[in-house]
Design a protein around this motif. Structure first.
Motif, PDB file in Angstrom:
ATOM      1  N   PRO A 103      50.728  94.026  75.945  1.00 37.40           N
ATOM      2  CA  PRO A 103      52.028  93.329  75.925  1.00 37.40           C
ATOM      3  C   PRO A 103      52.618  93.051  77.303  1.00 37.40           C
ATOM      4  O   PRO A 103      53.316  92.064  77.486  1.00 37.40           O
ATOM      5  CB  PRO A 103      52.927  94.280  75.127  1.00 37.40           C
ATOM      6  CG  PRO A 103      51.999  95.149  74.353  1.00 37.40           C
ATOM      7  CD  PRO A 103      50.770  95.281  75.177  1.00 37.40           C
ATOM      8  N   SER A 104      52.345  93.933  78.301  1.00 38.61           N
ATOM      9  CA  SER A 104      53.027  93.807  79.594  1.00 38.61           C
ATOM     10  C   SER A 104      52.265  92.953  80.598  1.00 38.61           C
ATOM     11  O   SER A 104      52.685  92.842  81.755  1.00 38.61           O
ATOM     12  CB  SER A 104      53.226  95.202  80.197  1.00 38.61           C
ATOM     13  OG  SER A 104      51.967  95.826  80.420  1.00 38.61           O
ATOM     14  N   ASP A 105      51.209  92.257  80.163  1.00 37.42           N
ATOM     15  CA  ASP A 105      50.294  91.638  81.121  1.00 37.42           C
ATOM     16  C   ASP A 105      50.962  90.581  82.008  1.00 37.42           C
ATOM     17  O   ASP A 105      50.758  90.562  83.214  1.00 37.42           O
ATOM     18  CB  ASP A 105      49.107  91.023  80.375  1.00 37.42           C
ATOM     19  CG  ASP A 105      47.919  90.799  81.301  1.00 37.42           C
ATOM     20  OD1 ASP A 105      47.898  91.424  82.374  1.00 37.42           O
ATOM     21  OD2 ASP A 105      47.024  90.013  80.957  1.00 37.42           O
ATOM     22  N   ASN A 106      51.764  89.680  81.436  1.00 36.60           N
ATOM     23  CA  ASN A 106      52.320  88.574  82.230  1.00 36.60           C
ATOM     24  C   ASN A 106      53.847  88.484  82.170  1.00 36.60           C
ATOM     25  O   ASN A 106      54.413  87.450  82.565  1.00 36.60           O
ATOM     26  CB  ASN A 106      51.724  87.247  81.756  1.00 36.60           C
ATOM     27  CG  ASN A 106      50.240  87.142  82.077  1.00 36.60           C
ATOM     28  OD1 ASN A 106      49.824  87.358  83.205  1.00 36.60           O
ATOM     29  ND2 ASN A 106      49.438  86.837  81.067  1.00 36.60           N
ATOM     30  N   ILE A 107      54.504  89.522  81.715  1.00 38.53           N
ATOM     31  CA  ILE A 107      55.970  89.430  81.543  1.00 38.53           C
ATOM     32  C   ILE A 107      56.726  89.443  82.863  1.00 38.53           C
ATOM     33  O   ILE A 107      57.924  89.195  82.903  1.00 38.53           O
ATOM     34  CB  ILE A 107      56.488  90.579  80.643  1.00 38.53           C
ATOM     35  CG1 ILE A 107      56.161  91.940  81.274  1.00 38.53           C
ATOM     36  CG2 ILE A 107      55.884  90.494  79.254  1.00 38.53           C
ATOM     37  CD1 ILE A 107      56.747  93.114  80.509  1.00 38.53           C
ATOM     38  N   TRP A 108      56.055  89.717  83.963  1.00 39.04           N
ATOM     39  CA  TRP A 108      56.683  89.726  85.281  1.00 39.04           C
ATOM     40  C   TRP A 108      56.889  88.315  85.831  1.00 39.04           C
ATOM     41  O   TRP A 108      57.674  88.113  86.763  1.00 39.04           O
ATOM     42  CB  TRP A 108      55.824  90.517  86.268  1.00 39.04           C
ATOM     43  CG  TRP A 108      54.398  90.022  86.294  1.00 39.04           C
ATOM     44  CD1 TRP A 108      53.384  90.447  85.522  1.00 39.04           C
ATOM     45  CD2 TRP A 108      53.880  88.971  87.109  1.00 39.04           C
ATOM     46  NE1 TRP A 108      52.234  89.767  85.797  1.00 39.04           N
ATOM     47  CE2 TRP A 108      52.515  88.847  86.776  1.00 39.04           C
ATOM     48  CE3 TRP A 108      54.413  88.139  88.092  1.00 39.04           C
ATOM     49  CZ2 TRP A 108      51.680  87.915  87.381  1.00 39.04           C
ATOM     50  CZ3 TRP A 108      53.589  87.211  88.705  1.00 39.04           C
ATOM     51  CH2 TRP A 108      52.244  87.092  88.348  1.00 39.04           C
ATOM     52  N   LYS A 109      56.182  87.347  85.276  1.00 39.12           N
ATOM     53  CA  LYS A 109      56.216  85.988  85.825  1.00 39.12           C
ATOM     54  C   LYS A 109      57.613  85.380  85.694  1.00 39.12           C
ATOM     55  O   LYS A 109      58.272  85.510  84.665  1.00 39.12           O
ATOM     56  CB  LYS A 109      55.210  85.105  85.105  1.00 39.12           C
ATOM     57  CG  LYS A 109      53.756  85.435  85.447  1.00 39.12           C
ATOM     58  CD  LYS A 109      52.797  84.476  84.758  1.00 39.12           C
ATOM     59  CE  LYS A 109      51.350  84.772  85.153  1.00 39.12           C
ATOM     60  NZ  LYS A 109      50.395  83.842  84.486  1.00 39.12           N
TER      61      LYS A 109
END
Length: 499
Positions: free
Chosen positions: A145-151
């Motif tokens: 779930p946390s793979d690309n949520i920083w973008k």
């Protein structure tokens, strides 16, 4: 018995492990009761001293065994073998191991990691042969779930650093913990290079990767997490085999430590980003370092095996010659560990190896550098066998520690010897007191015997007088007997004469 003054017998008592002798004077009424009480007190004191002496002797036996194990019993042959083993290991290190080459380690780690990724992909149904296709297959099958949520958040996290900043991308217990925590809190957990801890809520794209119940959450937080990390080891499918992978255990641990309050305000978070992003020191790099160190470890291990094997074989032969039987062998004396002798032999052998290694590194570094100090330092460091240096440091530390422990135990033994001397003196005093009591008892017995002999003598004299009077009385009745009993006296004489 009249009252009188009697000198008390010496008494022993222990005061803080010291012994004192007390003499005193007292007035007593009954000497017999006094002597009995003294005899009991003296015997109790002797028993107490004997008990302490016995306990101390057992402790001395234990200390002697420990001191023997902490004493170096090496001889000239042991030293020769230790030096020879160190020389042999040094030659192997110089000719076979050579300098530390990160390129060689990287080539090995890349191949090993790529083969592992292909193997895991095929175990999960992949049928291709290209590494980038295998990575894409695993990425599509095992999302987290946390793979690309920083973008798009503008929080100091980039595509090159997010594997380090996202704690769920760490191949450590902490990484597994945050992966499972994400399943229950629906938040991803990050730390940027400024040391800021950043929980980020999972977006709609990650909602479908959250488990619906506890078992599914734990399954997704562990199984998906593991296989997703495998897909990231060799980089993304766009930079397969060359791009940034996941951080290794060492870098991950340092990054996790930088989250501790206080440390997060230091330069550690920023330094970890530089190591991971600029130096590209990922898991494959750590494996490369491990591979090169394992090469360096080979001569060190060989040296260890030679020295320990020689120690065991030689001590076994000595035991057989001494005991003349395998059944009587003291195997503890043959085991090549946990004693000062083998530690001293290893200290000499590893010291010899390190000396040769450093000399070889200095010579080769000097030749290759051509007199350039900076180049010499670089070449020297690359050729130093750090595993050997570390093993030598451990051997020296162990040897010195054993020496200090031996001195401490010897001091304890000397203290017990001193206490034993005091105890033996105390026992002598008790025995002297007992002798006084025995002498007193003997005097009383002799006096009573003399009195009894005097009484016996008086009785014997009185009996002799009575017999004499009886005999005299018999003589007075002689004439009357002859007149009234003619022949009685002759009959008595015949009886006395003939029986």
């Amino acid at each position: 018995m009249k009252e009188g003054k009697v000198i008390k017998f010496p008494e022993m008592k222990i005061v803080d492990n010291d012994f004192e002798v007390d003499f005193g004077v007292e007035v007593i009424r009954n000497k017999a009761d006094y002597i009995d009480s003294k005899e009991r007190g003296i015997q109790d004191g002797i028993d107490e001293v004997n008990g302490i002496l016995s306990s101390n002797n057992k402790r001395l036996e234990e200390l002697n065994k420990e001191i023997d194990g902490l004493t170096n019993h090496s001889d000239g042959i042991d030293y020769m073998v230790a030096v020879g083993s160190g020389i042999l290991a040094g030659i192997i290190d110089s000719l076979w191991v050579g300098e530390f080459k990160m390129e060689r380690g990287k080539a090995w780690s890349n191949k090993t990691v790529n083969d592992f990724v292909m193997k895991v992909a095929k175990m999960n149904g992949f049928e291709g042969e290209r590494l980038d296709d295998a990575i894409r297959f695993l990425e599509n099958k095992f999302h987290i779930p946390s793979d690309n949520i920083w973008k798009g958040k503008d929080i100091g996290i980039s595509a090159r650093s997010h594997h380090l900043d996202d704690l769920a991308h760490h191949p450590t217990p902490i990484g597994l913990f945050f992966s499972i925590l994400t399943q229950f809190t629906k938040k991803g957990y990050f730390q940027n290079s400024e040391g800021q801890f950043l929980p980020i809520t999972i977006d709609e794209n990650g909602e479908g990767l959250i488990g619906q119940n506890i078992p599914s959450k734990i399954f997704a937080g562990t199984v998906n997490w593991f296989f997703h990390l495998v897909s990231d080891i060799s980089g993304s499918y766009k930079t397969a085999g060359a791009g940034m992978g996941i951080p290794g255990p060492i870098v991950s641990l340092l990054k996790e430590l930088s989250m501790i309050p206080g440390l997060n305000k230091t330069e550690l978070p920023k330094k970890m980003k530089e190591i991971f992003v600029r130096e590209k020191f990922d898991l494959r790099s750590e494996l490369a370092v491990g591979y090169e160190l394992s090469r360096q470890a080979m001569p060190v291990i060989l040296n260890e095996v030679i020295v320990r094997a020689f120690y065991f074989i030689r001590r076994l032969v000595m035991e057989i010659k001494e005991k003349q039987s395998f059944k009587k062998i003291d195997w503890k004396r043959t085991l090549p560990w946990k004693n000062r002798t083998i530690v001293r032999m290893l200290t000499i052998s590893t010291g010899t190896f390190t000396l040769i290694d450093l000399g070889d590194a200095a010579i080769r570094g000097g030749i290759k550098s051509g007199g350039n100090p900076a180049m010499f330092a670089k070449e020297f460091i690359l050729r130093v066998n750090f595993v050997g240096v570390g093993r030598f440091a451990i051997a020296v530390t162990t040897d010195a520690t054993m020496g200090m422990k031996r001195d401490k135990i010897r001091n304890e033994r000397m203290s017990i010897f001193s206490e034993q001397l005091h105890l033996m003196n105390a026992k002598v005093y008790y025995l002297q007191a007992d002798a006084w009591v025995a002498a007193k008892t003997a005097e009383k017995t002799i006096n009573e015997a003399v009195k009894m002999m005097e009484e016996t003598t008086k009785i014997s004299i009185e009996a002799w007088k009575a017999n004499r009077q009886s005999m005299d009385s018999i003589g007075k009745y002689k004439l009357g007997i002859e007149n009234h009993n003619a022949g009685l006296i002759e009959d008595i004489n015949d009886i006395l004469k003939w029986g």
